[in-house]
Design a protein around this motif. Structure first.
Motif, mmCIF file in Angstrom:
data_model
loop_
_atom_site.group_PDB
_atom_site.id
_atom_site.type_symbol
_atom_site.label_atom_id
_atom_site.label_comp_id
_atom_site.label_asym_id
_atom_site.label_seq_id
_atom_site.Cartn_x
_atom_site.Cartn_y
_atom_site.Cartn_z
ATOM 1 N N VAL A 60 0.830 -1.209 0.000
ATOM 2 C CA VAL A 60 0.000 0.000 0.000
ATOM 3 C C VAL A 60 0.868 1.265 0.000
ATOM 4 N N ALA A 61 1.975 1.241 0.746
ATOM 5 C CA ALA A 61 2.860 2.414 0.793
ATOM 6 C C ALA A 61 3.427 2.728 -0.583
ATOM 7 N N ALA A 62 3.723 1.686 -1.359
ATOM 8 C CA ALA A 62 4.294 1.887 -2.700
ATOM 9 C C ALA A 62 3.318 2.587 -3.639
ATOM 10 N N LYS A 63 2.019 2.485 -3.356
ATOM 11 C CA LYS A 63 0.998 3.072 -4.230
ATOM 12 C C LYS A 63 0.385 4.343 -3.650
ATOM 13 N N SER A 64 0.827 4.771 -2.473
ATOM 14 C CA SER A 64 0.179 5.893 -1.772
ATOM 15 C C SER A 64 1.029 7.155 -1.823
ATOM 16 N N SER A 161 -5.176 -3.942 27.766
ATOM 17 C CA SER A 161 -6.628 -3.976 27.964
ATOM 18 C C SER A 161 -7.423 -3.315 26.848
ATOM 19 N N TRP A 162 -6.752 -2.571 25.939
ATOM 20 C CA TRP A 162 -7.535 -1.854 24.924
ATOM 21 C C TRP A 162 -6.873 -1.747 23.554
ATOM 22 N N ALA A 163 -5.550 -1.857 23.465
ATOM 23 C CA ALA A 163 -4.869 -1.553 22.199
ATOM 24 C C ALA A 163 -5.261 -2.518 21.085
ATOM 25 N N LYS A 164 -5.391 -3.813 21.397
ATOM 26 C CA LYS A 164 -5.791 -4.774 20.358
ATOM 27 C C LYS A 164 -7.158 -4.384 19.783
ATOM 28 N N HIS A 165 -8.075 -3.982 20.637
ATOM 29 C CA HIS A 165 -9.405 -3.546 20.199
ATOM 30 C C HIS A 165 -9.284 -2.325 19.282
ATOM 31 N N PHE A 166 -8.447 -1.355 19.682
ATOM 32 C CA PHE A 166 -8.228 -0.171 18.850
ATOM 33 C C PHE A 166 -7.676 -0.560 17.481
ATOM 34 N N PHE A 167 -6.647 -1.408 17.451
ATOM 35 C CA PHE A 167 -6.030 -1.772 16.171
ATOM 36 C C PHE A 167 -7.003 -2.553 15.288
ATOM 37 N N THR A 168 -7.837 -3.382 15.890
ATOM 38 C CA THR A 168 -8.853 -4.104 15.126
ATOM 39 C C THR A 168 -9.869 -3.122 14.531
ATOM 40 N N ASP A 169 -10.262 -2.128 15.332
ATOM 41 C CA ASP A 169 -11.161 -1.078 14.832
ATOM 42 C C ASP A 169 -10.512 -0.305 13.687
ATOM 43 N N LEU A 170 -9.222 -0.025 13.827
ATOM 44 C CA LEU A 170 -8.501 0.714 12.796
ATOM 45 C C LEU A 170 -8.446 -0.094 11.498
ATOM 46 N N GLU A 171 -8.214 -1.383 11.623
ATOM 47 C CA GLU A 171 -8.142 -2.244 10.438
ATOM 48 C C GLU A 171 -9.466 -2.249 9.681
ATOM 49 N N GLY A 172 -10.581 -2.179 10.406
ATOM 50 C CA GLY A 172 -11.883 -2.251 9.773
ATOM 51 C C GLY A 172 -12.582 -0.926 9.558
ATOM 52 N N ALA A 173 -11.901 0.188 9.885
ATOM 53 C CA ALA A 173 -12.546 1.503 9.794
ATOM 54 C C ALA A 173 -12.893 1.859 8.349
ATOM 55 N N ARG A 174 -13.984 2.574 8.191
ATOM 56 C CA ARG A 174 -14.473 2.954 6.857
ATOM 57 C C ARG A 174 -13.425 3.743 6.073
ATOM 58 N N SER A 175 -12.682 4.623 6.748
ATOM 59 C CA SER A 175 -11.710 5.492 6.076
ATOM 60 C C SER A 175 -10.342 4.836 5.872
ATOM 61 N N SER A 176 -10.146 3.639 6.404
ATOM 62 C CA SER A 176 -8.822 3.017 6.396
ATOM 63 C C SER A 176 -8.465 2.367 5.059
ATOM 64 N N VAL A 177 -7.314 2.711 4.542
ATOM 65 C CA VAL A 177 -6.688 2.029 3.412
ATOM 66 C C VAL A 177 -5.255 1.699 3.849
ATOM 67 N N PHE A 178 -4.376 2.702 3.833
ATOM 68 C CA PHE A 178 -3.045 2.520 4.418
ATOM 69 C C PHE A 178 -3.166 2.120 5.889
ATOM 70 N N TYR A 179 -4.066 2.791 6.603
ATOM 71 C CA TYR A 179 -4.182 2.541 8.044
ATOM 72 C C TYR A 179 -4.823 1.199 8.369
ATOM 73 N N ALA A 180 -5.514 0.590 7.404
ATOM 74 C CA ALA A 180 -5.982 -0.781 7.627
ATOM 75 C C ALA A 180 -4.793 -1.708 7.836
ATOM 76 N N CYS A 181 -3.710 -1.450 7.094
ATOM 77 C CA CYS A 181 -2.489 -2.252 7.232
ATOM 78 C C CYS A 181 -1.804 -1.983 8.569
ATOM 79 N N ILE A 182 -1.829 -0.726 9.007
ATOM 80 C CA ILE A 182 -1.266 -0.393 10.320
ATOM 81 C C ILE A 182 -2.084 -1.082 11.411
ATOM 82 N N GLY A 183 -3.408 -1.099 11.247
ATOM 83 C CA GLY A 183 -4.250 -1.813 12.197
ATOM 84 C C GLY A 183 -3.944 -3.298 12.226
ATOM 85 N N GLN A 184 -3.744 -3.881 11.051
ATOM 86 C CA GLN A 184 -3.398 -5.299 10.952
ATOM 87 C C GLN A 184 -2.087 -5.579 11.675
#
Length: 200
Positions: A60-64, A161-184
């Motif tokens: 994704v970084a190569a195309k962004s 207690s919360w970071a995994k939940h945040f990263f999972t939310d980030l991976e699935g967020a509507r606005s996420s493209v590059f950040y979906a990978c960061i969430g993953q």
């Protein structure tokens, strides 16, 4: 202890862990620069969950462009009034900002000799700040590097207690493209850290 001796006391594995925390912190503090994206585009992953996430970031970084990722960052974390996600421990744990989790973090920061940077306006329980702190505790940025038991205490008190939940939310967020990978990447890394600390 001199810097050379301190550096020798940190294992290669711990340096890699700290670097992963720093990568997460860099991308979650602000949209990555052209230099950052170029660096990410040349990383190499493997077949592990973390390696697969690294490979996804590379593609994704190569195309962004920095402009695209900056807009994505704005939509996710700033928005008009509020971004799609609120990247603070207090919010994830209580539904509100500036609550008891932040007070507990500030107390532990004081005990560990960690000071809030003057150029940072966000509360200290921002996910980027916590990743920076964890990296620093691993390699000794705040004095001596902490042993695994002390790292575990900080991780379990303020991140687990919360970071995994945040990263999972980030991976699935509507606005996420590059950040979906960061969430993953973040979610996979939190799993690895959690499992590793169970053995400490």
């Amino acid at each position: 202890m001199g810097e050379a001796n301190l550096a020798l006391s940190v294992s290669e594995e711990d340096v890699l862990r700290a670097n992963l925390y720093r990568l997460l912190a860099t991308t979650l503090r602000a949209g990555p620069s052209r230099h950052d994206l170029d660096m990410f585009a040349h990383m190499h992953g493997d077949d592990t969950p973390i390696g697969q996430a690294v490979s996804a970031i590379t593609r994704v970084a190569a195309k962004s462009s920095p402009e695209e990722v900056s807009r994505e960052f704005h939509d996710l974390f700033i928005g008009v009034g509020r971004g799609e996600l609120v990247p603070y421990g207090s919010y994830y744990l209580t539904g509100f900002l500036h609550e008891k989790p932040l007070a507990r973090l500030r107390n532990d920061m004081g005990l560990l000799g960690i000071e809030r940077r003057d150029d940072v306006a966000e509360p200290e329980d921002h996910i980027a700040a916590l990743c920076e702190m964890m990296a620093g505790l691993i390699v000794g940025d705040f004095g001596e590097a902490l042993d695994l038991d002390q790292q575990k205490k900080f991780f379990q008190a303020h991140i687990a207690s919360w970071a995994k939940h945040f990263f999972t939310d980030l991976e699935g967020a509507r606005s996420s493209v590059f950040y979906a990978c960061i969430g993953q990447l973040g979610a996979a890394f939190m799993d690895v850290e959690d499992q590793a600390f169970l053995m400490v």
